[in-house]
Design an enzyme around this catalytic site. Structure first.
Site, short mmCIF file in Angstrom:
data_model
loop_
_atom_site.label_atom_id
_atom_site.label_comp_id
_atom_site.label_asym_id
_atom_site.label_seq_id
_atom_site.Cartn_x
_atom_site.Cartn_y
_atom_site.Cartn_z
CG ASN A 134 -4.52 1.73 7.78
OD1 ASN A 134 -5.21 2.65 6.76
ND2 ASN A 134 -4.09 2.12 8.24
CD GLU A 232 -3.13 10.49 7.89
OE1 GLU A 232 -1.78 11.03 8.41
OE2 GLU A 232 -3.43 9.20 8.43
CB CYS A 266 -1.60 6.21 10.10
SG CYS A 266 -3.36 7.54 10.73
P1 NDP Z 1 0.47 4.66 -1.27
O1 NDP Z 1 1.13 5.56 -0.18
O2 NDP Z 1 1.99 3.57 -2.10
O3 NDP Z 1 -0.67 4.34 -1.41
C1 NDP Z 1 -0.90 3.61 -2.38
C2 NDP Z 1 -2.32 4.63 -3.06
O4 NDP Z 1 -2.05 5.12 -3.77
C3 NDP Z 1 -2.47 3.21 -4.45
O5 NDP Z 1 -4.83 3.05 -3.90
C4 NDP Z 1 -2.54 3.98 -5.20
O6 NDP Z 1 -3.54 3.60 -6.19
C5 NDP Z 1 -2.47 5.23 -5.43
N1 NDP Z 1 -1.55 6.29 -5.78
C6 NDP Z 1 0.31 5.90 -6.61
N2 NDP Z 1 0.74 6.40 -6.68
C7 NDP Z 1 0.01 7.91 -6.83
C8 NDP Z 1 0.55 8.55 -8.18
N3 NDP Z 1 0.99 8.82 -7.90
N4 NDP Z 1 -1.05 9.59 -7.77
C9 NDP Z 1 -2.30 8.79 -7.14
N5 NDP Z 1 -2.49 7.41 -6.88
C10 NDP Z 1 -1.60 7.11 -6.64
O7 NDP Z 1 0.30 3.19 -0.07
P2 NDP Z 1 0.72 1.78 -0.04
O8 NDP Z 1 -0.66 0.47 0.78
O9 NDP Z 1 1.73 0.84 -0.58
O10 NDP Z 1 1.26 1.37 1.45
C11 NDP Z 1 2.89 1.56 1.66
C12 NDP Z 1 2.71 2.60 2.89
O11 NDP Z 1 1.97 3.87 3.30
C13 NDP Z 1 2.63 1.04 4.13
O12 NDP Z 1 3.43 0.32 4.66
C14 NDP Z 1 2.47 2.86 5.40
O13 NDP Z 1 4.28 3.10 5.07
C15 NDP Z 1 2.28 4.14 5.40
N6 NDP Z 1 0.07 4.19 4.68
C16 NDP Z 1 0.15 4.81 5.98
C17 NDP Z 1 -1.29 5.30 5.86
C18 NDP Z 1 -1.73 6.19 6.75
O14 NDP Z 1 -2.83 5.88 7.58
N7 NDP Z 1 -1.01 7.29 6.82
C19 NDP Z 1 -2.46 3.96 5.28
C20 NDP Z 1 -1.26 3.24 4.45
C21 NDP Z 1 -0.81 3.25 4.58
P3 NDP Z 1 -2.51 3.38 -8.22
O15 NDP Z 1 -1.57 2.48 -8.35
O16 NDP Z 1 -3.99 3.03 -8.92
O17 NDP Z 1 -2.08 4.84 -8.05
#
Ligand code: NDP
Length: 476
Positions: A134, A232, A266
């Site tokens: 985002n 975060e 966020c």
């Molecule tokens: P995620 O929170 O699921 O994060 C995805 C990232 O985390 C990818 O880079 C993934 O890489 C990595 N990841 C996943 N599992 C692990 C693990 N066990 N250990 C280390 N890294 C990991 O975000 P999404 O993009 O799927 O978004 C889902 C929701 O997150 C949104 O709908 C929103 O609610 C929230 N969000 C919040 C944000 C904020 O600003 N705080 C920003 C974006 C999303 P890999 O698969 O290679 O492990």
């Protein structure tokens, strides 16, 4: 080896880039290379590191339009927001570069004669970063600049949904004079993140994303090694509007806060907690403005609201809407997944206002990460603050009132990391700390003077020049 592909969420046929997914071996090579380059980097005087960050800020400013348009195309935010995001990175470069010629610790008077004491900061080695889609330029800049200033190497994994913007930002950093190898980019999905955050060569992990993933990251990162872990993890941000508020101002704030970036910040406003006396009028005003918003290709200057990030995300938001209706909420106006002419297959969701929401409804408690605004009516300030505080998140909140006493009581009582008075829940500025309480984070703050804490360890130094044994707390 799997491949990740980046699509324009407004027109998925528009492919922006493809990258090979990094497995554990590839992550290991990246960490090893960054660690090797970090040894020399840590010897560069801090003002010298700052000069490179300042140069990056200058290059980003030259390319603001180009990069802003790329962000708009890849992350789906409208052009002015894409430009604003690059401006955040420019501002962060200026701020962090300035820190390089500022205080690097505290000098504290010793309790004993002929003795000095001070603190300084040490690099952690290599920082592993996982950044979201985002803010695919701003969030990497928030993390990379202070990590570099502190003398670290970096392995960054941009979101698999916006890897091209992340690569573009890192390319500008490399061009600014960052030594070869010091910053490594890994892409992937499924295993890359975990391989990075548990690698024994990583001295600090910095993650921005969901609570569920953040918990896994923190648990695994701490199990496999002593390291700093900063999180975060989003919010369920609320705007309070009291009876005496300037309703036009509150309407502007609600529209920008709830529907800017299609509600995918966020800090987006997802709860409108409004005093009963003005609730109907405020909802009418917001509804009228929301209906007038133009959905479309975010790179078209006439567009007010772009797509959400993926079709799957649109469907997830639609599911939350169904839950809200099942819990007893009502849609005020239009809502739902929609299509836009010229944007075949685009993931568009209409800006939605939900009335009749109770504080215990699912839509009032869970992060929507989409253009859903839940309206909760309350009797007055005390109830409003209680509703603000009853969610598991604690990132941002706002209060609209013309009564300074009510405003400051709210500032005191609201349990979030950021509070705005007569301004929306979005709009963080670089020199101020950014982060939240409760499940939003784990106490670290990004930006501001404390941003460096995620990426460095404090060392306390005592120098006794008395020539004899002096015993603290014993000799007086
Ligand atoms: P995620 O929170 O699921 O994060 C995805 C990232 O985390 C990818 O880079 C993934 O890489 C990595 N990841 C996943 N599992 C692990 C693990 N066990 N250990 C280390 N890294 C990991 O975000 P999404 O993009 O799927 O978004 C889902 C929701 O997150 C949104 O709908 C929103 O609610 C929230 N969000 C919040 C944000 C904020 O600003 N705080 C920003 C974006 C999303 P890999 O698969 O290679 O492990």
């Amino acid at each position: 080896m799997t491949t990740i592909t980046s699509y324009n969420p407004a027109r998925p046929a528009d492919v922006l880039g493809e990258y090979e997914s990094a497995d554990a071996d590839a992550v290991d090579r990246a960490v090893t290379a960054a660690a090797a380059a970090q040894k020399a980097w840590a010897k560069v005087p801090i003002p010298g590191r700052a000069d490179i960050i300042a140069e990056c800020g200058r290059l980003l400013a030259e390319r603001k339009d180009e990069l802003g348009t790329l962000v708009s195309r890849e992350a789906g935010k409208v052009l002015i927001e894409g430009g604003g995001e690059v401006q955040e990175a420019i501002d962060m470069a200026a701020y962090v570069a300035g820190q390089g010629r500022g205080s690097w610790g505290d000098v504290v008077p010793s309790e004993l004669a002929n003795k000095m004491a001070w603190t300084t900061r040490m690099p952690v080695g290599v920082v592993g970063m996982i950044t979201p889609w985002n803010f695919p330029v701003a969030i990497p800049s928030w993390k990379c600049f202070p990590a570099l200033l502190a003398g670290n190497g970096i392995v960054i994994k941009p979101s698999e949904l916006a890897p091209v913007s992340g690569e573009a930002f890192i390319a500008v950093l490399a061009e600014s004079g960052v030594p070869d190898g010091l910053i490594q980019v890994v892409h992937g999905t499924g295993e890359t993140g975990a391989a990075l955050t548990t690698h024994p060569g990583v001295g600090a992990v910095s993650f921005t994303g969901s609570v569920a993933t953040g918990r896994k990251v923190a648990a695994a990162a701490m199990e496999t090694g002593p390291r700093l872990v900063s999180l975060e993890l989003g919010g369920k941000n609320a705007m309070i509007v009291l009876d005496d508020a300037d309703l036009e101002l509150a309407t502007d704030g609600a529209i920008f806060g709830a529907f800017g970036s299609s509600g995918q910040r966020c800090t987006s406003t997802s709860r409108l907690i409004v005093q009963r006396g003005v609730a109907a009028e405020l909802v009418d005003r917001i509804r009228a403005r929301a209906d007038a918003l133009v959905l479309g290709d975010p790179t078209d200057p006439a567009t007010d609201v772009g797509p959400v990030i993926t079709r799957a995300s649109a469907e997830r938001i639609a599911g939350m809407l169904d839950d809200a209706l099942a819990d007893g909420a009502t849609i005020a106006g239009t809502s739902g997944i929609t299509s836009v002419d010229g944007c075949d297959g685009g993931a568009f969701f209409l800006p939605t206002v939900l009335t009749g929401v109770a504080p215990d409804h699912r839509i009032a408690r869970h992060e929507a990460f989409g253009p859903l605004l839940a309206v909760i009516e309350v009797d007055g300030l005390d109830q409003a603050v209680a509703v603000v505080n009853q969610v598991e998140y604690g990132l941002s909140a706002a209060i609209y009132t013309q009564d300074v006493n009510q405003a400051l009581r709210a500032v005191d009582a609201i349990d979030t990391g950021i509070v705005y008075v007569n301004a929306p829940t979005i709009g963080a500025e670089i020199p101020l700390p950014f982060g939240g309480t409760k499940h939003t984070g784990n106490g670290f703050r990004e930006a501001g003077s404390r941003g460096i804490e995620q990426f460095s360890q404090v060392k306390t130094v005592y120098v006794d020049y008395s020539g004899r044994l002096q015993r603290a707390q014993i000799d007086t």
